[in-house]
Motif scaffolding. Structure first.
Motif, PDB file in Angstrom:
ATOM      1  N   LEU A   1       0.913  -1.142   0.123  1.00  0.00           N
ATOM      2  CA  LEU A   1      -0.090   0.030   0.037  1.00  0.00           C
ATOM      3  C   LEU A   1       0.719   1.079   0.001  1.00  0.00           C
ATOM      4  O   LEU A   1       1.891   1.157   0.625  1.00  0.00           O
ATOM      5  CB  LEU A   1      -1.081   0.027   1.285  1.00  0.00           C
ATOM      6  N   GLN A   2       0.409   2.170  -0.805  1.00  0.00           N
ATOM      7  CA  GLN A   2       1.345   3.483  -0.796  1.00  0.00           C
ATOM      8  C   GLN A   2       0.619   4.650  -0.514  1.00  0.00           C
ATOM      9  O   GLN A   2      -0.681   4.736  -0.718  1.00  0.00           O
ATOM     10  CB  GLN A   2       1.730   3.637  -2.562  1.00  0.00           C
ATOM     11  N   TRP A   3       1.053   5.520   0.147  1.00  0.00           N
ATOM     12  CA  TRP A   3       0.690   7.014   0.253  1.00  0.00           C
ATOM     13  C   TRP A   3       1.039   7.906  -0.637  1.00  0.00           C
ATOM     14  O   TRP A   3       2.345   7.991  -0.950  1.00  0.00           O
ATOM     15  CB  TRP A   3       0.645   7.083   1.653  1.00  0.00           C
ATOM     16  N   TYR A   4       0.272   8.662  -1.141  1.00  0.00           N
ATOM     17  CA  TYR A   4       0.992   9.783  -2.315  1.00  0.00           C
ATOM     18  C   TYR A   4       0.198  10.948  -1.606  1.00  0.00           C
ATOM     19  O   TYR A   4      -0.970  11.354  -0.971  1.00  0.00           O
ATOM     20  CB  TYR A   4       0.336   9.606  -3.574  1.00  0.00           C
ATOM     21  N   ARG A   5       0.686  11.936  -2.175  1.00  0.00           N
ATOM     22  CA  ARG A   5       0.415  13.462  -1.684  1.00  0.00           C
ATOM     23  C   ARG A   5       0.399  13.941  -3.055  1.00  0.00           C
ATOM     24  O   ARG A   5       1.365  14.040  -3.755  1.00  0.00           O
ATOM     25  CB  ARG A   5       1.332  14.045  -0.776  1.00  0.00           C
ATOM     26  N   GLN A   6      -0.490  14.778  -3.423  1.00  0.00           N
ATOM     27  CA  GLN A   6      -0.799  15.680  -4.782  1.00  0.00           C
ATOM     28  C   GLN A   6      -1.329  17.126  -4.343  1.00  0.00           C
ATOM     29  O   GLN A   6      -2.049  17.440  -3.760  1.00  0.00           O
ATOM     30  CB  GLN A   6      -1.796  15.220  -5.540  1.00  0.00           C
ATOM     31  N   LYS A   7      -0.137  18.126  -4.682  1.00  0.00           N
ATOM     32  CA  LYS A   7      -0.329  19.309  -4.306  1.00  0.00           C
ATOM     33  C   LYS A   7      -1.040  19.973  -5.718  1.00  0.00           C
ATOM     34  O   LYS A   7      -1.032  19.436  -6.824  1.00  0.00           O
ATOM     35  CB  LYS A   7       0.956  20.179  -4.020  1.00  0.00           C
TER      36      LYS A   7
END
Lengths: 110, 115
Positions: free
Chosen positions: A32-38
């Motif tokens: 499982l991956q966590w991403y951040r999108q600005k």
């Protein structure tokens, strides 16, 4: 059908506070991956946690994984204004095709 | 470092016309490239997964006839949206990674508007 879902649509905190984003999923996973999108950018990977791991850290970020309840959390300590973004969890099933949740919008106020 | 560039960043096309978008990987080998579409509500839809020297695999509701993809080498991929209509609007993202690596690097996306 949605295979990964964040449990909150939006969160709001003040700088310096801690915040946790939760995610649930419905199938077996390899990671499982966590991403951040600005705003105006593509998603950037923050942390990957494999199915045989329970905890992984990256600086102020900590991800946990509970395969029995099929859930994960991403905690951010000492939040900063630049942490303002949409946070996604994405599940992997060993097929190089991450499935993204709907995202949790985090706003960090000064 | 590893970077992915996408261009154009924004495009507007007339309904029924086509547009091509490109994805360039720098600093790593883009063995596999995943093309996604992100809706205004931020939902991701996987369009297809392209692996060099292997067949491109399209997801349900997406076809090669509508979204032809080219992945000729380890640094470049392109996708065309043929005969675009309003429902094709969105932010098209390419995510690339090297074989066996966990990190998927995304470009900033190509935002498609259809008039």
């Amino acid at each position: 059908s949605q295979l990964a879902e964040e449990n909150s649509w939006a969160l709001s905190v003040h700088e310096g506070e801690s915040v946790t984003v939760n995610c649930s999923y419905k199938t077996s996973i390899t990671a499982l991956q966590w991403y951040r999108q600005k705003s105006g950018k593509g998603p950037a990977q923050l942390i990957l946690i494999r199915s045989n791991e329970r905890d992984n850290r990256n600086g102020r970020l900590r991800a946990t994984l509970d395969t029995s309840s099929q859930s994960s959390s991403l905690s951010i300590t000492a939040t900063r204004c630049e942490d303002t973004a949409v946070y996604f969890c994405a599940t992997e099933r060993g097929n190089y095709k991450p499935t993204f949740g709907k995202g949790t919008s985090l706003v960090v106020h000064p | 470092g590893a970077l992915v560039y996408q261009y154009p960043r924004r495009t507007i096309c007339k309904s029924g016309t086509s547009m091509r978008m490109e994805c360039q990987a720098v600093g790593f080998q883009a063995t596999s490239v995943a093309w996604y579409r992100q809706s205004p509500q931020k939902t991701f839809e996987l369009i297809a997964l392209s692996t060099v020297n292997s067949a491109i695999k399209y997801e349900q509701n997406f076809t090669q006839e509508k979204f032809p993809i080219s992945h000729p080498n380890l640094s470049f991929s392109s996708m065309t949206v043929l005969n675009a209509y309003l429902e094709d609007r969105g932010l098209y993202l390419c995510g690339a990674r090297d074989w066996g690596q966990n990190t998927l690097y995304f470009g900033a996306g190509t935002r498609l508007s259809v008039l």
